[in-house]
Design a protein around this motif. Structure first.
Motif: not given
Length: 97
Positions: A1-27
């Motif tokens: 479970m520990h690795t599942l939570f860590k992996s999910s947290g990392l995926i969420s933060w990577i998705a956050c960075l990708l969203t911000l990168a898309y918004q920045g490039i669009s800006w």
């Protein structure tokens, strides 16, 4: 479970960075910051929010509609990642994995 939570947290933060990168490039390209809300994202992936909200009591439906239409995706993904990392820490402390 520990690795599942860590992996999910990392995926969420990577998705956050990708969203911000898309918004920045669009800006940079259009000189306007695109607002990507959770409601926009859920409707684009095919989740019908109107039928989902209709099944809720009126008080909760209004609150859910407000939160989904005003919360930006990047902020929601950041908090989701922080929650997963906190759950990983709690899991490690409680179950000593």
């Amino acid at each position: 479970m520990h690795t599942l939570f860590k992996s999910s947290g990392l995926i969420s933060w990577i998705a956050c960075l990708l969203t911000l990168a898309y918004q920045g490039i669009s800006w940079v390209l259009t000189a306007s910051w695109p607002t990507i809300t959770m409601m926009d994202t859920l409707s684009r992936i095919g989740i019908d929010l109107t039928s989902l909200i209709q099944s809720l009591p009126l008080e909760y439906a209004v609150k859910a509609a407000y939160v989904l239409s005003t919360t930006e995706l990047a902020i929601a993904l950041w908090w989701l990642g922080a929650t997963f990392f906190a759950l990983a820490l709690v899991n490690k402390v409680v179950f000593k994995n």
